[in-house]
Scaffold this active site. Structure first.
Site, PDB file in Angstrom:
ATOM      1  N   HIS A 383       0.833  -1.200   0.000  1.00 29.16           N
ATOM      2  CA  HIS A 383       0.000   0.000   0.000  1.00 29.16           C
ATOM      3  C   HIS A 383       0.868   1.250   0.000  1.00 29.16           C
ATOM      4  O   HIS A 383       1.777   1.372   0.821  1.00 29.16           O
ATOM      5  CB  HIS A 383      -0.926   0.010   1.221  1.00 29.16           C
ATOM      6  N   HIS A 384       0.614   2.127  -0.941  1.00 24.53           N
ATOM      7  CA  HIS A 384       1.300   3.413  -1.030  1.00 24.53           C
ATOM      8  C   HIS A 384       0.271   4.527  -1.073  1.00 24.53           C
ATOM      9  O   HIS A 384      -0.217   4.883  -2.141  1.00 24.53           O
ATOM     10  CB  HIS A 384       2.129   3.493  -2.323  1.00 24.53           C
ATOM     11  N   GLU A 385      -0.056   5.088   0.076  1.00 27.79           N
ATOM     12  CA  GLU A 385      -0.902   6.292   0.091  1.00 27.79           C
ATOM     13  C   GLU A 385       0.035   7.490  -0.021  1.00 27.79           C
ATOM     14  O   GLU A 385       0.993   7.593   0.743  1.00 27.79           O
ATOM     15  CB  GLU A 385      -1.721   6.353   1.384  1.00 27.79           C
ATOM     16  N   GLU A 454      -8.053   7.061  -6.174  1.00 28.16           N
ATOM     17  CA  GLU A 454      -8.007   8.485  -6.539  1.00 28.16           C
ATOM     18  C   GLU A 454      -7.198   8.662  -7.828  1.00 28.16           C
ATOM     19  O   GLU A 454      -6.202   9.401  -7.878  1.00 28.16           O
ATOM     20  CB  GLU A 454      -7.429   9.358  -5.411  1.00 28.16           C
ATOM     21  N   GLU A 472      -9.976   2.937  -8.554  1.00 27.34           N
ATOM     22  CA  GLU A 472     -11.173   3.401  -7.847  1.00 27.34           C
ATOM     23  C   GLU A 472     -11.888   4.351  -8.815  1.00 27.34           C
ATOM     24  O   GLU A 472     -12.463   3.898  -9.797  1.00 27.34           O
ATOM     25  CB  GLU A 472     -10.797   4.052  -6.532  1.00 27.34           C
ATOM     26  N   GLU A 478     -16.358   2.153   0.706  1.00 24.74           N
ATOM     27  CA  GLU A 478     -15.889   2.942   1.850  1.00 24.74           C
ATOM     28  C   GLU A 478     -16.885   4.042   2.239  1.00 24.74           C
ATOM     29  O   GLU A 478     -16.967   4.405   3.407  1.00 24.74           O
ATOM     30  CB  GLU A 478     -14.520   3.556   1.551  1.00 24.74           C
TER      31      GLU A 478
HETATM   32  C1  NOJ Z   1      -8.838   6.270   0.125  1.00 23.01           C
HETATM   33  C2  NOJ Z   1      -8.962   4.926  -0.482  1.00 23.01           C
HETATM   34  O1  NOJ Z   1      -9.991   4.870  -1.407  1.00 23.01           O
HETATM   35  C3  NOJ Z   1      -9.181   3.928   0.622  1.00 23.01           C
HETATM   36  O2  NOJ Z   1      -9.427   2.663   0.093  1.00 23.01           O
HETATM   37  C4  NOJ Z   1      -7.987   3.948   1.526  1.00 23.01           C
HETATM   38  O3  NOJ Z   1      -8.237   3.104   2.613  1.00 23.01           O
HETATM   39  C5  NOJ Z   1      -7.677   5.340   2.042  1.00 23.01           C
HETATM   40  N1  NOJ Z   1      -7.674   6.288   0.986  1.00 23.01           N
HETATM   41  C6  NOJ Z   1      -6.332   5.400   2.727  1.00 23.01           C
HETATM   42  O4  NOJ Z   1      -5.314   5.236   1.795  1.00 23.01           O
END
Ligand code: NOJ
Length: 672
Positions: A383-385, A454, A472, A478
């Site tokens: 995971h890379h936010e 995003e 997405e 969510e």
């Molecule tokens: C928005 C993403 O759509 C969601 O799936 C994720 O958990 C959060 N950002 C955190 O990265």
């Protein structure tokens, strides 16, 4: 992915005037191979390029102007002559590594119109039209030329002029958020302003039409600006400095696409967008593995866990091992872990430059977990936010993917929660388009699949980069945890297949089994449990999540469906559907002869008759049916599911009873 079977390719280079129709008013025409769709190109008296499109004699697009304007040089919108035209025909099949169909037919007629300015700099542009049985694609191609080199595009004036003020399903541009997370609304064109694509039209003469684009490469996204009650004009998403696109000849715009169908389902099964993308640049696709996954994810959205450090930190070694055990026991392939890396503490959405993509939090032992996952035949999903800090991410990209590759991680979910990238650029401007492409290409180098949240909207790039698995770019599950409006309406998923899904796979994350949670906004999953199952068939995603907490699946017979349902399909058919009301989609397993059915309704309960004539005529099948129980209702009691077994064949007509907000999921297995 290679061209197969047979290819016809012939080129007729025809000089001006020799082609069809009429040399005096400079009109050129090509038809789709089945003759349904007719594209006409012409130049006006002033040398302005125009096109129009018809379908079975009905006007889809009336004569509409084409052209490009620049920041500092004269616009290329008029004063043209036709130098010559080319006509080509293509009829070929190609194989997908994964998808909603195994084999795709690319059968189209092409018209290339070579235009030259008659005065001034005699600049050149080619208009390339491809007419398929499912619609039209066209693009501008600017050849290398002395009088047009580096350009700043200020506007594209491609028009889409309808004969009527048709109804359109649309979402706004940047008004609610920057990444398409809006409810689609249906209004007449005249009641819209600037809308995103795909935009789906229900026309007054009973056609279903979708405007979108294909192969968005080093360009700005096209949005649609309403210019009068029947007309849109391309409106490119700008850079922060106002320029729409920086380009240098030779270059081509993305394809502008118009899918045309007689039923809503024709839009869904259209392959025009994929056909207008380049073949795969990845030769060895053996490492690309469509799969199903669970994740330390819903827990954060429900506030059971936190992404950041503290007592409720979700991404701990122990918790992750527990999720891996659950995945291994239930045959799920992957475990997504969010909040594993440094940078989440405090308001992580504000900036993003604190994120490290190589350094884990002390209570998350990445090496040990990777080994544990491998031992259990489960993959960790990375995971890379970025919180929109895309430059900061790019600086770490190679190291981050190299690390994951070393640890056997072959899928990464990326995220860009921020109104802007790097504080000022849109996700869907040329800046964002370049960034996302860089991520996909770098990931491919390290044999990593991408699930992009995003994002910039999909335009079929998964054909060229089959490691771009899913995105997405829509209101996903969510929203049912925290959305101030109470969550996704029951209608939402009956619209998605005909709108958002036309841009490609959607990581919606279905699979909610527990409806007894409480969050501050009182948001709630507004479906029955059976509808959650049906969404696995309705919503295509080659990385498909089982979104709920493991404990909510334990001991539930309905979970069997999630365990068994494939995430990729060799064939797809859309049965009777009404956008926003209900849809029934059937899909055939990628490997094998099983079929699956997903049928969903909006808030209205509904009885549907489903004709099983899609099944093989020489076989009988066992149907395992997951239907809404008698008292099921998305508001009052979403839980009851009747699981039944029935022998069926292709003569059978099934009676489906969908509860309010409900659905039915069916697995059909041939009886040997
Ligand atoms: C928005 C993403 O759509 C969601 O799936 C994720 O958990 C959060 N950002 C955190 O990265």
């Amino acid at each position: 992915m290679k061209n197969s079977r047979y290819t016809f390719y012939f080129i007729l280079l025809l000089s001006f005037g020799l082609l069809s129709c009429n040399s005096t008013n400079k009109t050129y025409q090509i038809e789709s191979p089945n003759h349904n769709n007719i594209l006409t190109f012409s130049l006006t008296e002033k040398g302005e390029p125009q096109y129009n499109l018809s379908h079975n004699g009905k006007t889809v697009i009336k004569p509409s102007f084409l052209g490009i304007e620049f920041e500092d040089v004269k616009a290329m919108t008029s004063g043209f002559e036709v130098l010559n035209v080319e006509k080509n025909t293509v009829n070929t099949n190609w194989e997908q590594p994964w998808g909603e169909f195994k084999t795709i037919t690319d059968n189209h007629n092409e018209l290339i119109v070579h235009l030259k300015e008659t005065k001034g700099n005699n600049r050149l542009v080619n208009l390339v039209f491809r007419v398929f049985n499912d619609g039209l694609g066209f693009r501008y191609a600017f050849p290398k030329q002395d009088n047009l080199n580096k350009v700043k595009i200020s506007n594209e004036i491609t028009e889409f002029t309808f004969p009527f003020d048709n109804d359109v399903w649309w979402i706004p541009v940047h008004a609610e958020n920057s990444y398409y997370e809006s409810f689609y609304r249906k209004t007449p064109i005249s009641k819209t302003d600037t809308i995103n694509t795909p935009a789906t039209f229900e026309t007054k003469d009973s056609l279903f039409v979708a405007i979108h684009e294909a192969n968005l490469t080093d360009f700005a996204s096209m949005t649609l600006l309403k210019t009068n009650n029947n007309q849109y004009e391309s409106n490119l998403v700008p850079w922060a400095d106002g320029v729409k696109v920086y380009a240098e000849t030779p270059f081509s715009t993305p394809w502008r696409t118009i899918i045309v169908g007689d039923t809503p389902g024709d839009l869904v099964t259209s392959t025009l967008m994929l056909n207008l993308n380049e073949p795969s640049k990845i030769d060895d696709v053996s490492w690309i593995e469509p799969s199903k996954y669970i994740g330390i994810w819903w827990g954060m959205h429900l506030e059971k866990y936190t992404w950041g450090q503290g007592e409720k930190h979700g991404a701990t070694t122990e918790n992750t091992k527990h999720y891996i055990d659950f995945a291994a026991k239930n045959g799920l392939d992957g475990v997504l872990v969010e909040g594993w890396n440094v940078g989440w503490d405090g308001d992580w959405t504000a900036d993003g430059t604190a994120f490290s993509f190589t350094q884990s939090y002390p209570d998350f032992d990445l090496e040990e977990i990777s080994k544990y996952a491998a031992k259990n035949n489960v993959r960790l999903i990375g995971h890379h936010e970025t919180a929109g800090a895309s430059k900061h991410y790019e600086n770490q990209l190679e190291d981050a993917f190299a690390l994951y590759n070393k640890l056997g991680v072959n899928a990464v979910k990326t995220g860009y929660v921020n109104k802007f990238l790097d504080k000022k650029e849109w996700h869907d401007g040329q800046y964002g388009v370049r960034h996302y492409r860089k991520v996909i290409e770098t990931a491919a180098k390290y044999h990593i699949m991408i699930d992009n949240h995003e994002p910039v909207k999909g335009t079929g790039l998964q054909r060229t980069y089959p490691n771009l698995m899913t995105q997405e770019g829509g209101r996903g599950q969510e929203y049912n945890a925290w959305s101030a409006d109470g969550g996704n309406t029951p209608e939402h998923t009956t619209v998605m297949p005909f709108t958002r899904m036309l841009s490609g796979p959607f990581d919606f994350t279905p699979g909610n089994f527990n409806f007894d949670y409480k969050t501050p906004n009182n948001a709630m999953v507004q479906t029955t449990l059976a509808k959650q199952l049906a969404l696995y068939v309705v919503i295509f995603s080659p990385l498909q999540m089982a979104s709920d907490l493991p404990e909510n699946y334990e001991g539930k017979p309905e979970f069997e469906f999630i365990k068994e349902v494939p995430s990729i399909w060799s064939d797809t058919k859309v049965l009777d559907s009404k956008i926003g009301d209900y849809t029934t989609i059937v899909r055939k397993d990628w490997d094998g002869d099983n079929w699956y059915l997903g049928s969903i309704t909006n808030k209205e309960p509904r009885n549907l008759k489903v004709d099983l004539s899609f099944l093989n005529a020489n076989k009988k099948y066992t149907a395992i049916i997951y239907a809404d129980g008698d008292v099921a209702n998305y508001k009052l009691n979403p839980y009851p599911v009747n699981i039944s077994k029935q022998t069926v064949d292709n003569q059978t007509v099934l009676d489906l009873k969908l509860a309010a907000g409900g659905g039915t999921a069916i697995k059909f297995t041939p009886i040997m």
